[in-house]
Design an enzyme around this catalytic site. Sequence first.
Site: not given
Length: 330
Positions: A70, A74, A77, A114, A145, A205, A277
């Site tokens: 990616c 972040c 991550c 998901c 999702c 979400c 969650r």
Amino acid sequence: MNAVPQAVQAPSVAPSTATASSAWSVAEVEALFNLPFMDLVWRAQQVHREHFDANEIQRSTLISVKTGGCSEDCGYCSQSARNKTELEREQLMPVADVVAAAKAAKAKGASRFCMGAAWRGPKEKDLEPVLDMIREVKALGMQTCVTLGMLKDGQAEKLADAGLDYYNHNLDTAAEFYGQVISTHTQQDRIDTIGEVRKAGINVCSGGIIGMGESRRNRAALIVQLANLNPAPESVPINNLVAIPGTPMAETKGVDNFEFVRTIAAARITMPGSFVRLSAGREAMSDEMQALCFLAGANSMFYGDKLLTTGNPDVDRDEALFEKLGLRPI
């Protein structure tokens, strides 16, 4: 922690979907955090029982359909190409493999599947196979999702046409702390994508990550931002930071268990109609810690042995915990 003085006691319970007239303030949610622990959890449990069966839990399974590489930075991550982790970049999974994983998840009791892809946002050529994944998983009778990053014009509508039930796009942390976690996009970029998802008629979400060095006020501000979305997200994942070697947050200490439970309780009180969650970080939680989170209003969890690239308690351990607590799947 001393009790909150009467003059700044937390407000009465807000409705299940936030509106401009029922918006929470940071001071109000900070007052919730500052309540004596037992009072806060008791209040959250009361709110929970007003809106849900307290002995039911929704189970989701999350897999990475495209791992690593990616372009975003972040700080938490392992999938960022800028972070020096041992994660290897992988191509988009074949649709048939994703469907096989969904079938296995359903057989183990998951009701929502998901699918996450490590992109800043999907290119059109990448979106087409994801649409096929959504259609195939939906045909199994599961809720679907995806988390694909930031969406371009028209992409949310394509996802909706494929039958997508939920789009995950976390706010991650409070706006004032966001720049200390991510610099390659703004939190407003995320909010804009949530708006596109809403316009397409897809459930949202959205939650955040706790323990990245933020203050309690930052945590309260994150809860306020989520609760004051109009409407509030249908699902609110609360992640406990997993400090991954090779990321800028590898040495971050995180928060103690009671502060994490307080965050769950604040989310439940401010977003009474949402599924709250337990997400990343659950692998390190004891059964007793998870039970406290359920008592504080968590009624959804990621279920399976892996969350994208981090571990998760195995199904047998979860089943044993459900048996001990008398929890039933939704």
